[in-house]
Design a protein around this motif. Structure first.
Motif, PDB file in Angstrom:
ATOM      1  N   GLY A  17      46.639  -1.557 -43.678  1.00 59.58           N
ATOM      2  CA  GLY A  17      46.036  -2.274 -44.791  1.00 59.58           C
ATOM      3  C   GLY A  17      46.914  -2.208 -46.022  1.00 59.58           C
ATOM      4  N   ALA A  18      46.345  -1.692 -47.124  1.00 58.49           N
ATOM      5  CA  ALA A  18      47.082  -1.608 -48.384  1.00 58.49           C
ATOM      6  C   ALA A  18      47.853  -0.304 -48.538  1.00 58.49           C
ATOM      7  N   VAL A  19      47.854   0.539 -47.506  1.00 58.17           N
ATOM      8  CA  VAL A  19      48.514   1.850 -47.576  1.00 58.17           C
ATOM      9  C   VAL A  19      49.683   1.895 -46.596  1.00 58.17           C
ATOM     10  N   THR A  20      50.818   2.407 -47.079  1.00 61.85           N
ATOM     11  CA  THR A  20      51.974   2.640 -46.217  1.00 61.85           C
ATOM     12  C   THR A  20      52.231   4.139 -46.131  1.00 61.85           C
ATOM     13  N   LEU A  21      52.305   4.660 -44.897  1.00 61.40           N
ATOM     14  CA  LEU A  21      52.566   6.073 -44.654  1.00 61.40           C
ATOM     15  C   LEU A  21      54.055   6.279 -44.386  1.00 61.40           C
ATOM     16  N   TYR A  22      54.599   7.421 -44.835  1.00 63.45           N
ATOM     17  CA  TYR A  22      56.022   7.734 -44.693  1.00 63.45           C
ATOM     18  C   TYR A  22      56.187   9.119 -44.080  1.00 63.45           C
ATOM     19  N   GLY A  23      57.227   9.299 -43.309  1.00 61.72           N
ATOM     20  CA  GLY A  23      57.559  10.615 -42.789  1.00 61.72           C
ATOM     21  C   GLY A  23      58.980  10.637 -42.275  1.00 61.72           C
ATOM     22  N   GLY A  24      59.631  11.825 -42.327  1.00 61.84           N
ATOM     23  CA  GLY A  24      60.998  11.894 -41.820  1.00 61.84           C
ATOM     24  C   GLY A  24      61.529  13.308 -41.777  1.00 61.84           C
ATOM     25  N   TYR A  25      62.697  13.430 -41.157  1.00 56.84           N
ATOM     26  CA  TYR A  25      63.376  14.718 -41.002  1.00 56.84           C
ATOM     27  C   TYR A  25      64.882  14.491 -41.130  1.00 56.84           C
ATOM     28  N   GLN A  26      65.562  15.424 -41.796  1.00 61.19           N
ATOM     29  CA  GLN A  26      67.013  15.355 -41.967  1.00 61.19           C
ATOM     30  C   GLN A  26      67.616  16.737 -41.732  1.00 61.19           C
ATOM     31  N   LEU A  27      68.731  16.776 -41.009  1.00 58.80           N
ATOM     32  CA  LEU A  27      69.474  18.015 -40.797  1.00 58.80           C
ATOM     33  C   LEU A  27      70.904  17.798 -41.260  1.00 58.80           C
ATOM     34  N   LEU A  28      71.381  18.691 -42.136  1.00 57.73           N
ATOM     35  CA  LEU A  28      72.764  18.672 -42.611  1.00 57.73           C
ATOM     36  C   LEU A  28      73.515  19.829 -41.980  1.00 57.73           C
ATOM     37  N   ASP A  29      74.762  19.569 -41.571  1.00 60.40           N
ATOM     38  CA  ASP A  29      75.541  20.575 -40.853  1.00 60.40           C
ATOM     39  C   ASP A  29      76.972  20.581 -41.376  1.00 60.40           C
ATOM     40  N   ALA A  30      77.457  21.756 -41.753  1.00 59.97           N
ATOM     41  CA  ALA A  30      78.833  21.917 -42.242  1.00 59.97           C
ATOM     42  C   ALA A  30      79.421  23.184 -41.625  1.00 59.97           C
ATOM     43  N   PRO A  31      79.922  23.116 -40.390  1.00 67.49           N
ATOM     44  CA  PRO A  31      80.361  24.328 -39.684  1.00 67.49           C
ATOM     45  C   PRO A  31      81.551  25.029 -40.335  1.00 67.49           C
ATOM     46  N   GLN A  32      82.357  24.311 -41.131  1.00 64.40           N
ATOM     47  CA  GLN A  32      83.500  24.949 -41.804  1.00 64.40           C
ATOM     48  C   GLN A  32      83.178  25.311 -43.255  1.00 64.40           C
ATOM     49  N   ALA A  33      81.914  25.485 -43.583  1.00 59.52           N
ATOM     50  CA  ALA A  33      81.526  25.801 -44.958  1.00 59.52           C
ATOM     51  C   ALA A  33      82.301  27.011 -45.474  1.00 59.52           C
ATOM     52  N   SER A  34      82.758  26.927 -46.724  1.00 59.08           N
ATOM     53  CA  SER A  34      83.578  27.999 -47.309  1.00 59.08           C
ATOM     54  C   SER A  34      83.350  28.051 -48.812  1.00 59.08           C
ATOM     55  N   ASN A  35      83.789  29.155 -49.415  1.00 62.28           N
ATOM     56  CA  ASN A  35      83.720  29.255 -50.867  1.00 62.28           C
ATOM     57  C   ASN A  35      84.505  28.128 -51.530  1.00 62.28           C
ATOM     58  N   GLU A  36      85.661  27.793 -50.949  1.00 63.73           N
ATOM     59  CA  GLU A  36      86.473  26.711 -51.511  1.00 63.73           C
ATOM     60  C   GLU A  36      85.723  25.389 -51.452  1.00 63.73           C
ATOM     61  N   GLY A  37      84.995  25.181 -50.345  1.00 65.81           N
ATOM     62  CA  GLY A  37      84.246  23.941 -50.212  1.00 65.81           C
ATOM     63  C   GLY A  37      83.144  23.802 -51.235  1.00 65.81           C
TER      64      GLY A  37
END
Length: 391
Positions: A240-260
């Protein structure tokens, strides 16, 4: 007589050519007022540009070259509505040219700019891309930009559409040299980036899945919120007049470092037991009620968790919009973000509140640290209202 006929033929051909081509000028202006609490140095009352719809102007056009194929182009510039300033380059938001065919799809090349694939995720945001929303808890990762790019979008096939981007670096070292940059604290060049998107539409539902990756100038994933892999899936469903929202996100940085995360490799003070995260996840639920043809009200909750002891945060938001015409809309949003003891995500856009301590939690750099993050374990509340007009 022959000369007159020749001139008439030339004029007729010219008129036909113009009839088969079009150029459209467009733009939008968005300005409002904002009040935020929980800033490192206190509360802030400011005027803001683009808290909902980033100010821009541009032109786009098509030329029919026959065979159901058109040449398409788009040039778009962003600007600050507070002082009239233009971005770092004139057409930084987009500068592309390509071919479009109803049967085979659309292929474009050039500067994708603010239309990097990840930004399509705002179709899944219950707060309609307002400042406090799907990008807040991932510190601006969903604002990614890219240049030197190629893009293909398929035609709609039974409700399904496929879209892909690949952004070259224009560098002999392959990874380095892309002038496009995400919003992180480094502000440096990106390496290769790209991704693929699938959407599926029915009369009531819109489903989307995006895989996107952005590398640093050395070809690595060294910062979850800037140079990382992102996988996202979600959808909307209208009742009707309502729209429902939903989602999922995954972020991945395997070489994460202090420099990064910190550029020079020397981190700001962090809570005991924490170190730069290699993963962060986000999930959200929301709804928007279109009370009248001119009025909508929205509510949403977002939650994130980062590994390596970096805690979690939850964002609560409410929005309202009122359109006084087809072109002009008044809007407002109120939000609060709550952090666990080892998290300090704020309500900023990712540029002013990246990963790391603010000047209060890190007294050693207090004289130079201008970050707007709350203190670790703290919260921020913000409210803004403004008006956007489009042409």
């Amino acid at each position: 007589m022959k000369k007159w006929l020749f001139c008439a033929a030339v004029l007729g051909a010219s008129s036909a050519a113009y009839a088969q081509s079009s150029v459209t000028l467009y733009g939008r202006i968005d300005t409002g007022l904002q009040y935020q609490t929980g800033m490192p140095q206190g509360n802030a009352f400011t005027m803001e540009s683009g808290n909902w719809d980033s100010p821009r102007f541009g032109m786009m056009g098509t030329e029919d070259i026959g065979g159901a194929t058109k040449v398409v182009f788009k040039l778009e510039a962003g600007f600050n509505s507070l002082n009239g300033g233009i971005g770092s380059t004139l057409f930084s938001r987009e500068a592309t040219v390509g071919l479009a065919n109803d049967t085979w799809g659309t292929f474009k090349v050039g500067n994708m700019g603010a239309y990097e694939l990840q930004q399509d995720s705002f179709d899944l945001d219950p707060q309609l891309m307002m400042l406090y929303g799907i990008q807040t808890l991932v510190r601006g990762r969903n604002w990614s930009t890219a240049s030197n790019g190629l893009e293909y979008a398929s035609p709609l096939l039974g409700g399904l559409r496929v879209k892909g981007q690949y952004d070259l670096t224009n560098s002999t070292t392959w990874n380095a040299g892309n002038p496009g940059s995400g919003p992180g604290q480094l502000g440096g060049a990106q390496g290769r980036s790209g991704g693929i998107e699938l959407t599926y539409d029915t009369a009531s539902a819109h489903l989307m899945a995006i895989y996107d990756e952005i590398r640093d100038s050395n070809g690595q994933f060294d910062n979850v919120y800037v140079n990382s892999r992102s996988i996202m899936a979600g959808g909307t469903y209208r009742i009707g007049a309502v729209t429902l929202y939903g989602g999922y996100q995954l972020l991945d940085a395997p070489q994460a470092s202090n420099e990064g995360y910190f550029g020079d490799g020397a981190p700001t003070s962090l809570p005991a037991g924490t170190s730069p995260p290699t993963q962060a996840s986000q999930e959200w639920l929301g709804a928007r009620w279109y009370a009248t043809a001119a009025t909508s009200l929205g509510a949403a909750v977002y939650h994130t968790n980062a590994n390596h002891g970096n805690g979690n945060a939850t964002l609560y938001t409410l929005t309202a919009t009122y359109s006084v015409s087809k072109r002009t809309t008044f809007y407002s949003e109120v939000a609060t973000v709550r952090n666990s003891a080892t998290s300090n995500i704020g309500l900023g856009d990712g540029y002013s509140d990246p990963y790391g301590a603010n000047g209060v939690d890190d007294s050693a750099s207090a004289t130079t640290n201008t970050r707007t993050n709350p203190n670790f374990g703290g919260s921020q509340t913000g409210v803004f209202a403004g008006v956007v007009t489009r042409f």
